[in-house]
Structures are given as structure tokens and as C-alpha cells.
Design a protein around this motif. Structure first.
Motif, mmCIF file in Angstrom:
data_model
loop_
_atom_site.group_PDB
_atom_site.id
_atom_site.type_symbol
_atom_site.label_atom_id
_atom_site.label_comp_id
_atom_site.label_asym_id
_atom_site.label_seq_id
_atom_site.Cartn_x
_atom_site.Cartn_y
_atom_site.Cartn_z
ATOM 1 N N ARG A 1 0.848 -1.194 0.000
ATOM 2 C CA ARG A 1 0.000 0.000 0.000
ATOM 3 C C ARG A 1 0.885 1.247 0.000
ATOM 4 N N GLU A 2 0.425 2.296 -0.666
ATOM 5 C CA GLU A 2 1.247 3.479 -0.895
ATOM 6 C C GLU A 2 1.746 4.115 0.396
ATOM 7 N N ASP A 3 0.874 4.245 1.400
ATOM 8 C CA ASP A 3 1.303 4.913 2.630
ATOM 9 C C ASP A 3 2.351 4.114 3.388
ATOM 10 N N LEU A 4 2.373 2.794 3.202
ATOM 11 C CA LEU A 4 3.399 1.978 3.838
ATOM 12 C C LEU A 4 4.718 2.075 3.087
ATOM 13 N N ARG A 5 4.651 2.129 1.759
ATOM 14 C CA ARG A 5 5.878 2.286 0.965
ATOM 15 C C ARG A 5 6.640 3.539 1.385
#
Length: 238
Positions: A139-143
């Protein structure tokens, strides 16, 4: 039995920072060694580059925790949400393989780490995967959180580095490996130093059990009988 399965079942010593063969990765090793509460570090590299070795070794500190993608997501959730639990360091391996629930848990853990960074409850966060943070299938926010602090790429060791490390491991056990054996090991097995080291240790035990010197035929015999069972042979009377 496949080579990969054989190497998976060979016993290995508990990984330590001292036993990590750094080669060109000395800066990454030192950063792992010096990682302190309130800081995070992400390591990435291909299989066999030593990611898991470093995470397992560093997580052996008091208050340290190691989890990988095979661990149930609720374990990671517990570390992220149970603020009564004291944390010194959390190491999360193979982040690219985390399922949706585990990704949500790691996201929450990052948020706890950041909120606690300047408080008495600060802890270190060490994560690892097989590619750079922004190219991870997450997921983008984790990346983006994976790159919040230090990031190091781990390079594969050269065959010369591996040969030196294996000779040093053998010497620590009072052994000397011939160039023939070293060449055979390095050209017939995967490049993971943990498994290669385990192979040397197992070969030493096998040699002692059989009361035979370490030779290439003995090594091939061990690999043909990884359980350590003596291969059957005709009985010869005295």
C-alpha cells in the motif's frame, strides 16, 4: 531431494552480527549495529544478501522482536497497539510478502514508532525486503514509511569473499578446506552465507561421526544422505 530442500534442513548456528560476512556491506552492518531507539532502518537486497541474518541477529537484544511474512498478522498488531508492552527493537522481514492485514499492522507500528521517537517509550524499527522502498508491492502509505529514515542496499558477496569466509569458518573448527571442495561448494549451492556456513558445520560433524577426513567424496556422500544416516554397505568380516 532437491538442493534447496537439503540446504533448508541443514542445521545452522544462531545468526550474530559478528558472524555476518560484510564484504562491501560494511556500512550497512555498522548502521544495523548502531541502530538506536527512535530511529528506523530499511535494508533491501536479493535473496542470499544477508537481510534475514542481520534482522535476526539484531533482534536478539533484550526487548527485541523478529517477525517475517509467515508470522500471524495479529502478532504484529499486538506490537503496534499494545502500548503497555515495552519495546526496544522490532525487526520485520520480507515486508514485500505481507498480506493486507499484516501491512495494516506494520503501518500502525510505524505510526507508534514515530509518535514514541522522542519519548521514554522510543524503540528502533528495522525492516527489510527484496527491493527499494518505493518499488515494493505494498500500500502506498506503507511504501513511503519504509523510506522515512535510513535505507541501505545489500550487495551480494563475491565468490572470493565467500571462499575466505568459509575458510575462516572451517579454521575456527580446526579444519582446512581444499581448493577443490571450496570450488565445488561455491559452484553447486546457492549464495546464501547462512546456508553455506551451516553446510561447513554439518560437514565437520559428519566427518567426525564417520571418522573420515573431509574430502569431496565425503561431501557428496553427506549431500546424498542429509539425514546423517549411514548409507548401507556390504558387511565385511575381519
Amino acid at each position: 531431494m532437491t538442493q534447496q530442500l537439503l540446504l533448508d534442513i541443514l542445521p545452522g548456528a544462531t545468526p550474530t552480527l559478528e558472524s555476518f560476512v560484510a564484504g562491501v556491506n560494511s556500512a550497512a552492518l555498522e548502521s544495523v549495529r548502531q541502530l538506536t531507539a527512535g530511529h528506523a532502518l530499511y535494508l533491501w537486497g536479493s535473496a542470499g544478501s544477508g537481510r534475514s541474518h542481520l534482522l535476526r541477529a539484531r533482534a536478539q537484544c533484550p526487548g527485541g522482536h523478529y517477525l517475517d511474512a509467515r508470522a500471524p498478522a495479529h502478532w504484529l498488531h499486538a506490537l503496534a497497539l499494545d502500548e503497555d508492552r515495552s519495546l526496544a527493537l522490532v525487526a520485520v522481514d520480507d515486508v514485500g510478502e505481507l498480506n493486507d492485514a499484516a501491512q495494516a499492522a506494520l503501518f500502525a507500528l510505524f505510526n507508534r514508532w514515530r509518535a514514541a521517537a522522542t519519548t521514554p517509550g522510543a524503540f528502533a524499527l528495522l525492516t527489510a525486503g527484496d527491493r527499494a522502498p518505493l518499488t515494493m508491492p505494498l500500500r502506498e502509505d506503507l511504501r513511503t514509511r519504509l523510506g522515512w529514515d535510513l535505507v541501505y542496499r545489500l550487495e551480494q558477496l563475491t565468490d572470493e569473499d565467500r571462499a575466505t569466509a568459509l575458510q575462516e569458518r572451517a579454521a575456527s573448527r580446526g579444519l582446512k578446506l581444499s581448493d577443490e571442495i571450496l570450488h565445488w561448494i561455491l559452484t553447486h549451492h546457492d549464495r546464501d552465507m547462512g546456508r553455506l556456513t551451516a553446510l561447513i558445520d554439518t560437514l565437520d560433524h559428519y566427518s567426525l561421526e564417520r571418522h573420515r577426513p573431509i574430502t569431496l567424496p565425503l561431501l557428496k556422500e553427506l549431500l546424498a544422505h542429509p539425514s546423517g544416516t549411514q548409507p548401507s554397505s556390504p558387511h565385511h568380516g575381519s
